[in-house]
Write a protein that holds these residues in place. Sequence first.
Motif, PDB file in Angstrom:
ATOM      1  N   TYR A 102      -0.435   7.675  -0.116  1.00  0.00           N
ATOM      2  CA  TYR A 102      -0.280   6.862   1.094  1.00  0.00           C
ATOM      3  C   TYR A 102       0.164   7.702   2.292  1.00  0.00           C
ATOM      4  O   TYR A 102      -0.284   7.481   3.421  1.00  0.00           O
ATOM      5  CB  TYR A 102       0.734   5.739   0.845  1.00  0.00           C
ATOM      6  CG  TYR A 102       0.966   4.862   2.046  1.00  0.00           C
ATOM      7  CD1 TYR A 102       0.050   3.872   2.399  1.00  0.00           C
ATOM      8  CD2 TYR A 102       2.087   5.031   2.856  1.00  0.00           C
ATOM      9  CE1 TYR A 102       0.242   3.077   3.521  1.00  0.00           C
ATOM     10  CE2 TYR A 102       2.295   4.234   3.979  1.00  0.00           C
ATOM     11  CZ  TYR A 102       1.373   3.264   4.303  1.00  0.00           C
ATOM     12  OH  TYR A 102       1.566   2.481   5.418  1.00  0.00           O
TER      13      TYR A 102
ATOM     14  N   ASN B 144      -2.822   3.264  -8.237  1.00  0.00           N
ATOM     15  CA  ASN B 144      -2.140   2.456  -7.217  1.00  0.00           C
ATOM     16  C   ASN B 144      -0.626   2.602  -7.225  1.00  0.00           C
ATOM     17  O   ASN B 144       0.044   1.956  -6.417  1.00  0.00           O
ATOM     18  CB  ASN B 144      -2.480   0.968  -7.411  1.00  0.00           C
ATOM     19  CG  ASN B 144      -3.941   0.672  -7.182  1.00  0.00           C
ATOM     20  OD1 ASN B 144      -4.632   1.418  -6.498  1.00  0.00           O
ATOM     21  ND2 ASN B 144      -4.428  -0.418  -7.761  1.00  0.00           N
TER      22      ASN B 144
ATOM     23  N   HIS C 290       5.431  12.790   0.781  1.00  0.00           N
ATOM     24  CA  HIS C 290       4.213  13.174   0.073  1.00  0.00           C
ATOM     25  C   HIS C 290       4.447  14.417  -0.777  1.00  0.00           C
ATOM     26  O   HIS C 290       3.981  14.483  -1.928  1.00  0.00           O
ATOM     27  CB  HIS C 290       3.077  13.422   1.063  1.00  0.00           C
ATOM     28  CG  HIS C 290       1.783  13.768   0.393  1.00  0.00           C
ATOM     29  ND1 HIS C 290       1.085  12.869  -0.391  1.00  0.00           N
ATOM     30  CD2 HIS C 290       1.067  14.935   0.357  1.00  0.00           C
ATOM     31  CE1 HIS C 290      -0.002  13.452  -0.876  1.00  0.00           C
ATOM     32  NE2 HIS C 290      -0.031  14.689  -0.435  1.00  0.00           N
TER      33      HIS C 290
ATOM     34  N   TYR D 145       0.706   3.402  -3.140  1.00  0.00           N
ATOM     35  CA  TYR D 145      -0.421   4.261  -3.486  1.00  0.00           C
ATOM     36  C   TYR D 145       0.044   5.726  -3.461  1.00  0.00           C
ATOM     37  O   TYR D 145       0.736   6.142  -2.513  1.00  0.00           O
ATOM     38  CB  TYR D 145      -1.581   4.069  -2.523  1.00  0.00           C
ATOM     39  CG  TYR D 145      -2.194   2.679  -2.533  1.00  0.00           C
ATOM     40  CD1 TYR D 145      -1.892   1.758  -3.539  1.00  0.00           C
ATOM     41  CD2 TYR D 145      -3.076   2.286  -1.539  1.00  0.00           C
ATOM     42  CE1 TYR D 145      -2.459   0.489  -3.540  1.00  0.00           C
ATOM     43  CE2 TYR D 145      -3.660   1.019  -1.537  1.00  0.00           C
ATOM     44  CZ  TYR D 145      -3.332   0.125  -2.545  1.00  0.00           C
ATOM     45  OH  TYR D 145      -3.899  -1.140  -2.546  1.00  0.00           O
TER      46      TYR D 145
ATOM     47  N   GLU E 247       0.819  -1.214   0.000  1.00  0.00           N
ATOM     48  CA  GLU E 247       0.000   0.000   0.000  1.00  0.00           C
ATOM     49  C   GLU E 247       0.853   1.264   0.000  1.00  0.00           C
ATOM     50  O   GLU E 247       0.352   2.342  -0.338  1.00  0.00           O
ATOM     51  CB  GLU E 247      -0.938  -0.012   1.210  1.00  0.00           C
ATOM     52  CG  GLU E 247      -2.016  -1.082   1.126  1.00  0.00           C
ATOM     53  CD  GLU E 247      -2.990  -1.029   2.287  1.00  0.00           C
ATOM     54  OE1 GLU E 247      -2.793  -0.185   3.195  1.00  0.00           O
ATOM     55  OE2 GLU E 247      -3.950  -1.820   2.290  1.00  0.00           O
ATOM     56  N   ARG E 248       2.125   1.151   0.360  1.00  0.00           N
ATOM     57  CA  ARG E 248       3.000   2.331   0.319  1.00  0.00           C
ATOM     58  C   ARG E 248       3.161   2.864  -1.098  1.00  0.00           C
ATOM     59  O   ARG E 248       3.567   4.009  -1.294  1.00  0.00           O
ATOM     60  CB  ARG E 248       4.387   2.001   0.880  1.00  0.00           C
ATOM     61  CG  ARG E 248       4.417   1.710   2.359  1.00  0.00           C
ATOM     62  CD  ARG E 248       5.794   1.894   2.950  1.00  0.00           C
ATOM     63  NE  ARG E 248       6.834   1.189   2.199  1.00  0.00           N
ATOM     64  CZ  ARG E 248       8.139   1.373   2.363  1.00  0.00           C
ATOM     65  NH1 ARG E 248       8.563   2.255   3.269  1.00  0.00           N
ATOM     66  NH2 ARG E 248       9.022   0.680   1.671  1.00  0.00           N
TER      67      ARG E 248
END
Length: 236
Positions: A171, A204, A184, A168, A165-166
């Motif tokens: 995230y 994703n 980010h 995404y 998931e990192r």
Amino acid sequence: MKPYQQIAIDECGEPLVPIPPEHFAFEIPHPYQNLGAPYHNSKANSPYYLRQGVVDSLIAAQTELQQNYQNWKILIFDAYRPVEVQQFMVDYTFNQIAVAQGCEFPVSEDKRQVIIEHVYQFWAVPSLDRATPPPHSTGAALDVTLADKNNRRIDMGSPIDEISERSYPDYFANSNHPKEQQYHRNRQILKNAMINAGFQQHPNEWWHFCLGDQMWAWLTNQNNSVNPLIARYGRY
């Protein structure tokens, strides 16, 4: 079938051309070539090719980036990927996950299904059907990050191709940790440069951008229901 694969394709016939080295940084040696991926069987014996219109927009993204970050460059990790290479990397990723999970080979059918579904969350199916080409096999998708003036990568908080998931794009968006906030911001800098040049970002994968393929049209149409687009690049 993934939702974007329902988009029609009207192939424009634009040529596949090399990405000009003077404008960008590159991942060298190329990681998939290093693993033995079969680029030598393709129309371009290098991963660093894209459709001409996509290259033009990529140069525009680089210009946009350097207006605010003069010493930074877009680093090209991967671009054109023949279906044979897509199959090679799907198989490689499957084996890596199976080994990490302690599976015995040959992997049992039930376990195999679980792993392959996990793989296909991040890797496109290596389809030979011209109606459903893998995005990279169109010459309209690429994987990128940012590099400083010494070609050192800017830290995005996770490596390209990480299956978690990192990967995404947002995230770290709500993190209160200063380092994660910087991850980010770095991702947003890359995204803004690419989006302003006409690209769309994979939902994703923070590193994957496209222009003119099925995924691009599908993502664009989510905010453009009045005059929906179709893809102009199919499998090359």
